[in-house]
Design a protein around this motif. Structure first.
Motif, PDB file in Angstrom:
ATOM      1  N   CYS A 130      33.779  36.352  36.525  1.00  0.00           N
ATOM      2  CA  CYS A 130      33.151  37.600  36.799  1.00  0.00           C
ATOM      3  C   CYS A 130      32.282  38.096  35.443  1.00  0.00           C
ATOM      4  O   CYS A 130      32.720  38.222  34.475  1.00  0.00           O
ATOM      5  N   PRO A 131      30.802  38.183  35.663  1.00  0.00           N
ATOM      6  CA  PRO A 131      30.089  38.724  34.474  1.00  0.00           C
ATOM      7  C   PRO A 131      30.422  39.994  34.056  1.00  0.00           C
ATOM      8  O   PRO A 131      29.642  39.990  33.008  1.00  0.00           O
ATOM      9  N   MET A 132      31.350  40.720  34.462  1.00  0.00           N
ATOM     10  CA  MET A 132      31.289  42.100  33.876  1.00  0.00           C
ATOM     11  C   MET A 132      32.416  41.938  32.670  1.00  0.00           C
ATOM     12  O   MET A 132      32.800  42.784  32.147  1.00  0.00           O
ATOM     13  N   LYS A 143      41.885  41.113  42.717  1.00  0.00           N
ATOM     14  CA  LYS A 143      40.934  40.565  41.738  1.00  0.00           C
ATOM     15  C   LYS A 143      41.267  40.733  40.177  1.00  0.00           C
ATOM     16  O   LYS A 143      40.534  39.846  39.477  1.00  0.00           O
ATOM     17  N   GLN A 157      36.567  44.019  37.026  1.00  0.00           N
ATOM     18  CA  GLN A 157      36.119  45.310  36.274  1.00  0.00           C
ATOM     19  C   GLN A 157      35.937  46.286  37.426  1.00  0.00           C
ATOM     20  O   GLN A 157      35.352  47.576  37.222  1.00  0.00           O
ATOM     21  N   MET A 158      35.848  46.067  38.749  1.00  0.00           N
ATOM     22  CA  MET A 158      35.718  46.924  39.767  1.00  0.00           C
ATOM     23  C   MET A 158      34.297  47.688  39.774  1.00  0.00           C
ATOM     24  O   MET A 158      33.976  48.912  39.740  1.00  0.00           O
ATOM     25  N   CYS A 159      33.201  46.552  39.655  1.00  0.00           N
ATOM     26  CA  CYS A 159      31.975  47.131  39.494  1.00  0.00           C
ATOM     27  C   CYS A 159      31.291  47.600  40.793  1.00  0.00           C
ATOM     28  O   CYS A 159      30.490  48.522  41.032  1.00  0.00           O
ATOM     29  N   GLY A 160      32.036  47.144  41.880  1.00  0.00           N
ATOM     30  CA  GLY A 160      31.815  47.815  43.290  1.00  0.00           C
ATOM     31  C   GLY A 160      30.596  47.108  43.982  1.00  0.00           C
ATOM     32  O   GLY A 160      30.348  47.299  45.169  1.00  0.00           O
ATOM     33  N   ASP A 161      30.434  45.843  43.157  1.00  0.00           N
ATOM     34  CA  ASP A 161      29.255  45.008  44.014  1.00  0.00           C
ATOM     35  C   ASP A 161      29.478  43.548  43.597  1.00  0.00           C
ATOM     36  O   ASP A 161      28.680  43.184  42.563  1.00  0.00           O
ATOM     37  N   VAL A 167      29.594  39.890  42.874  1.00  0.00           N
ATOM     38  CA  VAL A 167      28.776  38.678  42.902  1.00  0.00           C
ATOM     39  C   VAL A 167      29.368  37.504  42.405  1.00  0.00           C
ATOM     40  O   VAL A 167      28.950  36.388  42.128  1.00  0.00           O
ATOM     41  N   LEU A 168      30.709  37.544  42.456  1.00  0.00           N
ATOM     42  CA  LEU A 168      31.550  36.222  42.065  1.00  0.00           C
ATOM     43  C   LEU A 168      31.116  34.585  42.961  1.00  0.00           C
ATOM     44  O   LEU A 168      31.014  33.966  42.500  1.00  0.00           O
ATOM     45  N   ARG A 223      24.269  40.404  33.845  1.00  0.00           N
ATOM     46  CA  ARG A 223      24.479  40.101  35.118  1.00  0.00           C
ATOM     47  C   ARG A 223      23.852  38.810  35.397  1.00  0.00           C
ATOM     48  O   ARG A 223      23.866  38.131  36.412  1.00  0.00           O
TER      49      ARG A 223
HETATM   50  S1  SF4 Z   1      31.751  41.174  40.050  1.00  0.00           S
HETATM   51 FE1  SF4 Z   1      33.415  41.354  38.835  1.00  0.00          FE
HETATM   52  S2  SF4 Z   1      33.754  43.360  38.397  1.00  0.00           S
HETATM   53 FE2  SF4 Z   1      32.461  43.342  40.308  1.00  0.00          FE
HETATM   54  S3  SF4 Z   1      33.879  43.399  41.800  1.00  0.00           S
HETATM   55 FE3  SF4 Z   1      33.522  41.151  41.656  1.00  0.00          FE
HETATM   56  S4  SF4 Z   1      35.215  40.461  40.071  1.00  0.00           S
HETATM   57 FE4  SF4 Z   1      35.035  42.789  40.218  1.00  0.00          FE
END
Ligand code: SF4
Length: 165
Positions: free
Chosen positions: A86-88, A65, A72-76, A78-79, A95
């Protein structure tokens, strides 16, 4: 200057993100199939142990990813609700964007050379089968999940819903 002429000046990762948005429908379909496989593998993952799997799965997720979405590996993740943008990567960390500062050319207020993450999110959502999800209010980032695998979280949630374990 045309948009095409401006492209080389952007960071290469912008181009990857734009590719993912342009192929949002394809990626949505691909992910739906992948998620079904993940959930089908839930009994095996549960047997191995989610905690034991966390590091290798998060590493794999970060690589794949990161390359496709600048994850950015937000852990949740939402793509699926944000047109594969990616909103991060929004410098304001929104968000539920966009902010009121989007430039006339659709670029970011903070980083003028970068296309607004939320403008792209809307464009991507128009191509997706479930593009209406962009209208759903997203929860704020849970910083306790940072660095954790959202794939594994999907499996855990599905498994808990089915078995209560
Ligand atoms: S929303 Fe963005 S940062 Fe979070 S897991 Fe998905 S791709 Fe990664």
């Amino acid at each position: 200057m045309s948009a095409a002429a401006a492209l080389p000046a952007r960071r290469p990762s912008f181009r990857r993100r734009l590719w993912s948005v342009r192929h949002a429908r394809f990626l949505e379909t691909l992910y739906a199939g992948f998620e079904r496989c993940l959930i089908a593998a839930a009994p095996l993952m549960r047997a191995i142990g989610y905690d034991r799997l966390e590091r290798p799965v998060a590493w794999t997720e970060r690589k794949i990813k990161g390359a496709l979405f600048d994850c950015q590996m937000c852990g949740d993740c939402v793509l699926s609700s944000t047109g594969m943008s990616c909103p991060m990567n929004c410098p304001k960390g929104l968000r539920n964007g966009p902010c009121g500062g989007v430039r006339m050319d659709g670029n970011c207020e903070i980083r003028p050379s970068m296309p607004c993450v939320w403008v792209k999110a809307y464009e991507g959502s128009r191509m997706m089968r479930h593009g209406e999800r962009i209208a759903t209010r997203l929860p704020p980032v849970d910083h306790r999940l940072k660095g954790r695998s959202s794939w594994l979280a999907v499996v855990r949630r599905a498994s808990e819903a089915e078995t209560g374990a």
